[in-house]
Design an enzyme around this catalytic site. Structure first.
Site, PDB file in Angstrom:
ATOM      1  CG  ASN A 225      -2.179  -0.844   1.003  1.00  0.00           C
ATOM      2  OD1 ASN A 225      -2.605  -1.047  -0.126  1.00  0.00           O
ATOM      3  ND2 ASN A 225      -2.762  -1.332   2.080  1.00  0.00           N
ATOM      4  CG  HIS A 230      -4.817   2.527   0.247  1.00  0.00           C
ATOM      5  ND1 HIS A 230      -4.761   1.637   1.290  1.00  0.00           N
ATOM      6  CD2 HIS A 230      -4.244   3.677   0.697  1.00  0.00           C
ATOM      7  CE1 HIS A 230      -4.198   2.213   2.344  1.00  0.00           C
ATOM      8  NE2 HIS A 230      -3.880   3.454   2.011  1.00  0.00           N
ATOM      9  CG  ASP A 234      -8.513  -1.929  -2.675  1.00  0.00           C
ATOM     10  OD1 ASP A 234      -8.143  -2.280  -1.528  1.00  0.00           O
ATOM     11  OD2 ASP A 234      -9.216  -0.931  -2.901  1.00  0.00           O
ATOM     12  CD  GLU A 260      -3.159  -6.984   6.165  1.00  0.00           C
ATOM     13  OE1 GLU A 260      -2.200  -6.756   6.915  1.00  0.00           O
ATOM     14  OE2 GLU A 260      -4.175  -6.253   6.126  1.00  0.00           O
TER      15      GLU A 260
END
Length: 352
Positions: A225, A230, A234, A260
């Protein structure tokens, strides 16, 4: 851990729970919104031990219930119940039922009136003294019969239309049920759906070593990240979800447990078989060559650590999950990108 099935709350019980919930929310300065009320209602009701324990711990610690904390509690424990959507569907169903009931009452009134008219005709036929009188009675009977037929035809058409509305409501409810049990990012089962399924399997009393859990965590996910953003994070989460789908089948269940972290339930699977599945998942992630979609630059090696545990006789589902989590911690501590098996019941080689 999971919310057990409970009987329907009666209006009297609901009123009592409302009386207890609102002052408690006020005491802790929690705004009375539908989402907040859903959480605190469940706390007062006491049917979700995990929620009750966490909320009680926060209360005992004197924690301030900020908007962010309230939202986190809702997402964790009550997001399976979309309050606004539930109220919308419930109100639509109430209106539909009242509409149909009103139509039936109208037809019932028409039926009673028609029956009364038939009785009158019968009485008048017995008293009639001429064919003209009987002809007039027959004419009125024909008119009333036609009117009754029109009334029942309108009812039939009305009920047909309402039947279509009920079908649409059923489809809407099914979509809401799926939404409530799914993780929106990955499409896998969410935490609530998983914990409820695990509890059902545990209640069935599986034989020892016939229900396995894999607890899976993406290694160094924060770095992904921080380095790529982000949106890329994802994408990595969705890719792992895809890998889990490819390596589960039948009654297996893969779920996103949070962030996660993922979990896989393997019914009718012993420790050895679960370790084989875990290793396939680990290898698939380690061997993947993920690249950014915008500049085609490689993301670097994305790996996972996996903890494996199998059920024990009479074991609480929370304990089984905890043992899988401890095995995951062991895999992390041992260097990541490997699996660790709980309880040392069987030696399984770790592969880096």
């Amino acid at each position: 851990m999971s919310r057990p099935e409970t009987s329907e709350v009666t209006p009297e019980q609901s009123a009592e729970l409302l009386r207890l919930t609102l002052p408690l929310m006020s005491k802790h300065n929690v705004p009375v919104t539908p989402r907040n009320y859903a959480v605190w209602f469940e706390y007062v009701r006491g049917d979700n031990p995990e929620l009750k324990a966490e909320l009680q711990s926060l209360i005992d610690a004197g924690t301030r219930f900020t908007a962010q904390l309230n939202e986190q509690l809702f997402e964790k424990y009550a997001s399976g119940c979309n309050v606004d959507q539930f109220l919308k569907i419930r109100n639509e169903m109430t209106d539909l039922i009242e509409d149909v009931a009103g139509s039936l009452r109208d037809v019932d009134d028409d039926t009673r009136r028609f029956g009364g008219h038939l009785d009158t005709v019968v009485e008048n036929v017995q008293r009639s003294s001429s064919l003209e009188d009987i002809r007039e009675l027959l004419r009125s009977l024909v008119e009333e019969t036609r009117s009754m037929r029109r009334s029942t035809q309108l009812l039939h058409e009305h009920l047909e239309a309402k039947s279509q509305e009920i079908t649409l409501l059923q489809e809407e409810l099914e979509l809401e049920r799926k939404r409530a049990s799914s993780d929106p990012l990955t499409g896998l089962a969410n935490r609530r759906a998983f914990t409820e399924a695990l509890a059902r399997h545990a209640e069935s009393g599986p034989a020892p070593d016939t229900l396995a859990l894999l607890m899976i965590n993406i290694d160094h996910f924060k770095n992904v990240n921080d380095t790529h953003g982000h949106l890329i994070g994802d994408r990595v989460i969705r890719f792992l979800a895809q890998v889990l789908r490819q390596h589960t089948k039948g009654s297996d269940m893969a779920a996103r447990y949070g962030g996660e972290e993922f979990v896989v339930m393997l019914p009718d699977t012993g420790l050895k078989g679960a370790a084989v599945v875990a290793e396939k998942i680990r290898a698939a992630m380690a061997d993947a060559k993920l690249v950014r979609s915008d500049n085609k630059q490689p993301l670097g090696r994305i790996t996972v650590s996996i903890g494996v545990a199998t059920c024990q006789p009479g074991e609480d589902p929370m304990e089984l999950l905890n043992r899988a989590d401890q095995a995951l911690y062991k895999a992390k501590q041992s260097g990541r990108n490997q699996l660790a098996v709980d309880m040392n019941t069987q030696s399984v080689p770790n592969t880096a």
